[in-house]
Design an enzyme around this catalytic site. Structure first.
Site, PDB file in Angstrom:
ATOM      1  N   HIS A  47       0.624  -1.183   0.054  1.00 19.43           N
ATOM      2  CA  HIS A  47       0.019  -0.036  -0.075  1.00 19.43           C
ATOM      3  C   HIS A  47       0.821   1.272  -0.080  1.00 19.43           C
ATOM      4  O   HIS A  47       0.248   2.246  -0.292  1.00 19.43           O
ATOM      5  CB  HIS A  47      -1.039  -0.007   0.909  1.00 19.43           C
ATOM      6  CG  HIS A  47      -1.997  -1.233   1.075  1.00 19.43           C
ATOM      7  ND1 HIS A  47      -2.910  -1.034   0.262  1.00 19.43           N
ATOM      8  CD2 HIS A  47      -2.250  -2.295   2.095  1.00 19.43           C
ATOM      9  CE1 HIS A  47      -3.687  -2.167   0.554  1.00 19.43           C
ATOM     10  NE2 HIS A  47      -3.201  -2.988   1.378  1.00 19.43           N
ATOM     11  N   GLU A 151      -6.832 -13.371   3.460  1.00 24.58           N
ATOM     12  CA  GLU A 151      -7.723 -12.040   3.692  1.00 24.58           C
ATOM     13  C   GLU A 151      -9.185 -12.162   2.891  1.00 24.58           C
ATOM     14  O   GLU A 151      -9.953 -11.318   2.884  1.00 24.58           O
ATOM     15  CB  GLU A 151      -6.871 -11.034   2.943  1.00 24.58           C
ATOM     16  CG  GLU A 151      -5.707 -10.853   3.618  1.00 24.58           C
ATOM     17  CD  GLU A 151      -4.951  -9.598   3.173  1.00 24.58           C
ATOM     18  OE1 GLU A 151      -5.149  -8.705   3.674  1.00 24.58           O
ATOM     19  OE2 GLU A 151      -4.183  -9.657   2.170  1.00 24.58           O
ATOM     20  N   ASP A 177      -9.692  -6.699   5.699  1.00 27.53           N
ATOM     21  CA  ASP A 177      -9.840  -7.152   4.387  1.00 27.53           C
ATOM     22  C   ASP A 177     -11.185  -8.607   4.618  1.00 27.53           C
ATOM     23  O   ASP A 177     -11.898  -8.450   3.527  1.00 27.53           O
ATOM     24  CB  ASP A 177      -8.858  -7.658   3.268  1.00 27.53           C
ATOM     25  CG  ASP A 177      -8.013  -6.288   2.696  1.00 27.53           C
ATOM     26  OD1 ASP A 177      -8.741  -5.696   2.403  1.00 27.53           O
ATOM     27  OD2 ASP A 177      -6.914  -6.481   2.694  1.00 27.53           O
TER      28      ASP A 177
END
Length: 271
Positions: A47, A151, A177
């Site tokens: 990210h 996830e 997630d």
């Protein structure tokens, strides 16, 4: 140069290991986390927009502060995994693993033969040749941690097969997630998310795969300790930094009148 993975050794010896996700991508922050006493740090390249040169400096900072550097790569990506490990990471964290085939491919990318098919190079991982190549290859297969993140529902459904892939060291749940995949987006405390994480942890029982807990409250930390978890990811530096900055300012402003709204845009007076 590749050295003994201190975090892996702690777990092997039966001690807990505590880590932090690094979301403020600077060597200075990584070094501070190490000197604060954490055992491992996960450098996030999924990210965060961290360039390869900066990542290498962050790994050096971790080495200077005696903290184990793990790198979260964007996915099952040979180039990203190779780059992270060749830069000196002592482990990789791979998000969104959905099945055994993906888990197997990660192992192949991260381990040298005969355990995998990682490409061979020298450089800083061998101390520029100080560590003999054959010795380095064997040591890398022993010391590098492979951490897989579960996830979504597919990963949960296939967890037994994923955990059965030889070479996987840890499994890490992605609660936020998971909340999205399980129909309660943004609620990592939802009962269905807690149940999914508990099921994943239970599947690690009796296996060589370590469950890495992500306690989001003191109560959860106590629960996971009682469960027998030994690896703990204690949040991220970004949120901790913000909370402490806000708390510090709030304490200093206690008793003061509320300040007027401060706009980010300064309006200049008319001439």
């Amino acid at each position: 140069m590749l050295t003994i993975n201190r975090t892996r050794q702690l777990i092997t010896d039966g001690f807990p290991a505590f880590g932090l996700l690094n979301a403020v991508p600077t060597p200075w922050m990584v070094e501070m986390i190490g000197h604060a006493g954490y055992d491992f740090v996960i450098l996030d390249t999924e990210h965060m927009s961290t360039n390869p040169e900066s990542l290498e400096h962050m790994i050096r900072a971790a080495e200077c502060a005696s903290i184990t550097p793990l790198v979260r790569v964007p996915g099952v990506d040979r180039a990203a995994i190779t780059r992270a490990l060749d830069s000196g990471a002592q482990g990789i964290v791979v998000p969104r693993i959905r099945n055994a085939e993906e888990a197997y491919n990660v192992v192949q990318m991260a381990r040298y033969a005969p355990a995998g098919q990682r490409g061979i190079t020298g450089g800083r991982t061998t101390g520029f040749g100080t560590l003999p190549l054959k010795e380095y290859l064997s040591q890398a297969n022993r010391e590098v941690l492979i951490v897989l993140m579960i996830e979504d529902q597919d990963g949960l459904d296939n967890r037994e097969a994923i955990l059965g892939v030889q070479g996987v060291d840890w499994v890490l749940p992605g609660a936020v997630d998971l909340s999205q995949s399980l129909g309660c987006p943004g609620d990592p405390f939802h009962p269905s998310v807690n149940a999914a994480i508990r099921a994943l942890a239970t599947s690690c029982r009796g296996r060589a795969v370590e469950f890495c807990a992500l306690p989001r409250s003191p109560e959860q930390l106590t629960e996971w300790r009682a469960w027998g978890a030994r690896a703990f990811l204690l949040g991220e530096d970004r949120s901790l930094l913000f909370k402490h900055l806000k708390s510090h300012l709030g304490a200093c402003r206690a008793g003061e009148p509320e300040p007027r709204h401060r706009s980010l845009t300064t309006v200049l007076p008319q001439a």
